[in-house]
Design a protein around this motif. Sequence first.
Motif, PDB file in Angstrom:
ATOM      1  N   HIS A 234      16.077  57.412  33.934  1.00 11.96           N
ATOM      2  CA  HIS A 234      15.365  57.846  35.143  1.00 11.96           C
ATOM      3  C   HIS A 234      13.969  57.221  35.109  1.00 11.96           C
ATOM      4  O   HIS A 234      13.572  56.618  34.121  1.00 11.96           O
ATOM      5  CB  HIS A 234      15.278  59.370  35.194  1.00 11.96           C
TER       6      HIS A 234
ATOM      7  N   HIS B 209      26.110  60.739  27.263  1.00 13.50           N
ATOM      8  CA  HIS B 209      25.362  61.462  26.234  1.00 13.50           C
ATOM      9  C   HIS B 209      26.240  62.317  25.317  1.00 13.50           C
ATOM     10  O   HIS B 209      26.191  62.191  24.120  1.00 13.50           O
ATOM     11  CB  HIS B 209      24.220  62.280  26.842  1.00 13.50           C
TER      12      HIS B 209
ATOM     13  N   GLU C 172      18.889  56.141  37.525  1.00  9.97           N
ATOM     14  CA  GLU C 172      19.459  57.186  38.387  1.00  9.97           C
ATOM     15  C   GLU C 172      18.333  57.899  39.116  1.00  9.97           C
ATOM     16  O   GLU C 172      17.352  58.322  38.499  1.00  9.97           O
ATOM     17  CB  GLU C 172      20.283  58.177  37.560  1.00  9.97           C
TER      18      GLU C 172
ATOM     19  N   HIS D 189      21.771  54.314  31.613  1.00 10.60           N
ATOM     20  CA  HIS D 189      21.486  55.550  32.354  1.00 10.60           C
ATOM     21  C   HIS D 189      20.091  56.041  31.987  1.00 10.60           C
ATOM     22  O   HIS D 189      19.854  56.546  30.885  1.00 10.60           O
ATOM     23  CB  HIS D 189      22.511  56.644  32.078  1.00 10.60           C
TER      24      HIS D 189
ATOM     25  N   ASP E  94      18.633  58.008  28.682  1.00 10.58           N
ATOM     26  CA  ASP E  94      18.525  59.159  29.582  1.00 10.58           C
ATOM     27  C   ASP E  94      17.086  59.672  29.671  1.00 10.58           C
ATOM     28  O   ASP E  94      16.851  60.850  29.928  1.00 10.58           O
ATOM     29  CB  ASP E  94      19.469  60.308  29.206  1.00 10.58           C
TER      30      ASP E  94
ATOM     31  N   LYS F 119      26.823  58.610  40.132  1.00 14.84           N
ATOM     32  CA  LYS F 119      26.654  59.603  39.078  1.00 14.84           C
ATOM     33  C   LYS F 119      27.036  60.968  39.631  1.00 14.84           C
ATOM     34  O   LYS F 119      26.741  61.269  40.783  1.00 14.84           O
ATOM     35  CB  LYS F 119      25.177  59.598  38.645  1.00 14.84           C
TER      36      LYS F 119
HETATM   37 ZN    ZN Z   1      20.167  61.509  33.342  1.00 16.23          ZN
END
Ligand code: ZN
Length: 380
Positions: free
Chosen positions: A21, A268, A106, A19, A322, A170
């Motif tokens: 970005h 997370h 994501e 996960h 993340d 998600k």
């Molecule tokens: Zn995220």
Amino acid sequence: MPAESVAATVAAVPLVDHHVHGALRHAPDRTAFETMLSESDRPTPPWMTQFDSQIGLAIRRWCAPLLDLEPLTSADEYVARRGELGEDEVTRRFLRAGGVERYLVETGFLADAIRTPAEMSQVAGVPADEVVRLESVFEQVAREASSAAAALRAFPDVLADRSKDAVGLKSVVAYRFGFDFDPERPDVADVVAATGAMLAAAGDGAPRVDDPVLLRHLLWTGIDRGLPLQLHTGYGDPDLELHRCDPLLLTRFIKLVEPHGVDLLLLHCYPYQRNAGYLAQVFPHVYFDVGLGINYTGLRSDAVIAESLELAPFAKILYSSDAWGPAELHFLGAHLWRRGMTRALTAWVDDGEASAADAARIASMIGRENAQRVYRLDAR
Ligand SMILES: [Zn+2]
């Protein structure tokens, strides 16, 4: 020496960041950069700097050498060097230094400011797949539909099309409402009414899904789609109310999803990683990671990682960063994970409670194999 062999083994595990970005497209100024070193969306007060924090120390210690600076160089020198190299070069260095073999990206949050999965793949030199955010797809559908009923009719097909090449979905229900929602599928009439109210409130502007009835409808449409479903859990920006993002509040939803055969990934989880570990132990379709918390706890991330190893079977824990924005975060997530795993596993091996082969297997499961299995990456 067992300790050295554990460190070398963990360092060599190619990671699946399940996960993450995109990294920034353009160089941020000092103020913007510091804002991205915190989950707060408030301006940094003039009497402090975000560099005086766990993540600030970690950047000066571990990121500075990758920009040809001495470890623990000053924040001013660090930011100046960053600007001198330019965002493309900074991003290339950090993405390639993390030892990540695949990114699951994501794309639902402020997508214009960051690189697409294809651009991430290009700059990192490894594959990048997409994870599609339910709320973003529905907001787009609702904006373009002629009525609430039309939006709801179109959503499953649009979602299927939008996610035809994606590895997962998600949900940000944690941010938009919290986990204390009625876990059952909502009634159709209630969903139509909630969509109508959302469109009326938006007027000519962009609609925003924050009604719990609608959020539940999106979750269940996601379950019908059948892809692994990621749920942001625990700590995040102040859009959420943290006490309502404890994953234990999802217990009844998790039980209702179980017969559908869809895997749920609790993302997370900080500071609820122990609660997530419990859920991952007792429910076969629940997995979790401690990304995000790792970056922001810096020196103390070894303790967070050790807690994540307490209760859940090792087959139920994944790696993520993340990271969003500065590529320091993409690198640090991987670096601090390796550091924390090495410390935990070395202690077990040194005490004779696990073999070096056990340590290697556990690191590989959490670092990549569990993600490969859950997202069926070998079939891609
Ligand atoms: Zn995220």
